[in-house]
Design an enzyme around this catalytic site. Structure first.
Site, PDB file in Angstrom:
ATOM      1  N   LYS A  95      34.210  38.981  46.202  1.00 46.50           N
ATOM      2  CA  LYS A  95      34.911  38.767  47.484  1.00 46.50           C
ATOM      3  C   LYS A  95      33.903  38.698  48.620  1.00 46.50           C
ATOM      4  CE  LYS A  95      39.179  40.953  45.890  1.00 46.50           C
ATOM      5  NZ  LYS A  95      38.686  41.557  44.642  1.00 46.50           N
TER       6      LYS A  95
HETATM    7  O1  OMP Z   1      39.747  38.837  43.338  1.00 45.41           O
HETATM    8  C1  OMP Z   1      40.282  39.621  42.564  1.00 45.41           C
HETATM    9  O2  OMP Z   1      39.973  39.630  41.384  1.00 45.41           O
HETATM   10  C2  OMP Z   1      41.408  40.405  43.061  1.00 45.41           C
HETATM   11  C3  OMP Z   1      42.156  39.833  44.047  1.00 45.41           C
HETATM   12  C4  OMP Z   1      43.368  40.418  44.412  1.00 45.41           C
HETATM   13  O3  OMP Z   1      44.108  39.881  45.219  1.00 45.41           O
HETATM   14  N1  OMP Z   1      43.729  41.554  43.797  1.00 45.41           N
HETATM   15  C5  OMP Z   1      42.965  42.171  42.851  1.00 45.41           C
HETATM   16  O4  OMP Z   1      43.403  43.183  42.310  1.00 45.41           O
HETATM   17  N2  OMP Z   1      41.750  41.641  42.512  1.00 45.41           N
HETATM   18  C6  OMP Z   1      40.860  42.333  41.560  1.00 45.41           C
HETATM   19  O5  OMP Z   1      41.452  42.272  40.271  1.00 45.41           O
HETATM   20  C7  OMP Z   1      41.281  43.508  39.594  1.00 45.41           C
HETATM   21  C8  OMP Z   1      42.656  44.074  39.314  1.00 45.41           C
HETATM   22  O6  OMP Z   1      42.535  45.165  38.466  1.00 45.41           O
HETATM   23  P1  OMP Z   1      43.784  45.703  37.640  1.00 45.41           P
HETATM   24  O7  OMP Z   1      44.812  46.041  38.641  1.00 45.41           O
HETATM   25  O8  OMP Z   1      43.216  46.879  36.922  1.00 45.41           O
HETATM   26  O9  OMP Z   1      44.198  44.612  36.727  1.00 45.41           O
HETATM   27  C9  OMP Z   1      40.445  44.396  40.475  1.00 45.41           C
HETATM   28  O10 OMP Z   1      39.103  44.254  40.075  1.00 45.41           O
HETATM   29  C10 OMP Z   1      40.629  43.811  41.856  1.00 45.41           C
HETATM   30  O11 OMP Z   1      39.490  43.991  42.657  1.00 45.41           O
END
Ligand code: OMP
Length: 373
Positions: A197
């Protein structure tokens, strides 16, 4: 200039003279040497001595390592690629060689590679790797579990997404591990999205782009934050295009609080810029993609339509509550164009049980495929 003849174990180097006629001349010379190598090889196999018959350029090589020449064989000469049409020995010291120049195939871009993998393996799952240091006995345990999860889930994954924060939190060893993860992913054929990001004023964004899209820790793609304005995207777009990579611009993030700043048409403005940046590119999908949270099922069709040629990264599957059934509208007919991402729900599906991670990835892959039928 040199011709390289890549055998199984030996690379034969022959000096090249001339430019245009280099193929005929060089290959004639190479074929002569190869024919001698083969003769020497046969002599050695038959119990005799053969190495002394080799010309100076081939002397010192083990005759037994020479590789028989074959039609169709790929040759590289002075940075140009050729396919061998014919290589017929003519007598003891001569050979007739015919070459077809080849345009070397460019390696597939991130968008091509991930879409090809989706079609071939029928998977739209992006496996997130967010190794949480508090979960492990020590750094070695974190490393081995992270690499084990990557390997166990790879058959069900279209790509992998290490979240940089978790690696940065480990300090220098985190960067080493990130490099290992990227290398292992490449060995497994998995395109890598680095979730960083990043975003800054243009001149600083250039350094981010260099570091994460072309430097030693580079991934194939990077998540990018457009909050500073669209100028911040320029270096990332340039680096992605130059390296066959991609960026995923935050359009509508998965967290509930996104509404604080991303409402009132802001996400749509970013989506329009993503679409604009991609529209001049050829290929099925552009190098500029978008992050749209899987947690907004009602909006997925809307953003799909606003960015028809963008790959959509859909985080929020699993731990944040989104399910595979929520996501069908993000895909194009045929099931391409989006990557649904789960991190905790795969990596820590059942504590540190790697078999459970593998099963979770398989279930999510199957669930996504089922939702698209
Ligand atoms: O860019 C990302 O990957 C991201 C964008 C977003 O809107 N929301 C989001 O959760 N993420 C990332 O996606 C992952 C989600 O993790 P889980 O919720 O464990 O599946 C994390 O590493 C967040 O930083």
């Amino acid at each position: 200039m040199f011709l390289q003849w890549p055998g199984r174990e030996a690379v034969l180097r022959v000096p090249i003279e001339g430019q245009d006629r280099e193929a005929e001349e060089t290959l004639a010379e190479a074929a002569e040497i190869l024919s001698l190598l083969n003769a020497a090889h046969r002599a050695v196999q038959q119990g005799g001595r053969g190495a002394e018959r080799l010309p100076p350029a081939a002397r010192g090589r083990t005759p037994g390592t020479c590789h028989p020449h074959r039609a169709g064989r790929h040759l590289r000469s002075a940075g140009r690629d050729f396919r061998l049409r014919q290589c017929r020995p003519r007598g003891g010291r001569a050979a007739r060689v015919s070459l077809a120049p080849m345009t070397p195939a460019a390696p597939p871009s991130f968008a091509q590679a991930v879409t090809e993998r989706t079609r071939r393996l029928q998977t739209r799952l992006c496996v997130g790797l967010d190794p949480r240091s508090g979960t492990y006995r020590d750094a070695a345990h974190l490393r081995s579990h992270t690499l084990d999860v990557l390997e166990a889930t790879a058959p069900y994954a279209a790509c992998v997404k290490p979240q940089l924060a978790f690696f940065e939190a480990l300090g220098l060893p985190g960067f080493t591990l990130l490099e290992e993860v990227c290398a292992a992913a490449r060995t497994l054929g998995l395109p890598v999205i680095l979730d960083g990001k990043r975003g800054d004023i243009g001149s600083t964004a250039e350094a981010y782009a260099q570091g994460w899209l072309s430097g030693p820790h580079a991934g194939d793609a990077l998540t990018v934050n457009p909050f500073l304005g669209f100028e911040t995207l320029t270096p990332f777009v340039g680096a992605a295009r130059a390296n066959g990579g991609a960026i995923f611009v935050l359009v509508k993030t998965s967290n509930p609080d996104q509404a604080d700043l991303q409402g009132s048409g802001i996400s749509e403005r970013v989506a329009a810029e993503v679409a604009r940046l991609g529209e001049t590119e050829g290929g099925e999908y552009a190098s500029v993609g978008a992050v749209v949270g899987a947690t907004h099922p009602a909006d997925l069709g809307h953003f799909r339509a606003l960015m028809p040629r963008a790959l959509l990264l859909l985080p929020g599957l699993g731990a944040q509550g989104a399910t595979p059934d929520d996501l069908a509208a993000a895909f194009h007919p045929g099931g391409t164009g989006a990557l649904a991402s789960a991190s905790r729900a795969v990596q820590y599906a059942l504590g540190l049980d790697v078999t459970a991670s593998r099963e979770a990835a398989r279930r999510l892959r199957d669930g996504l495929n089922g939702a698209l039928r």
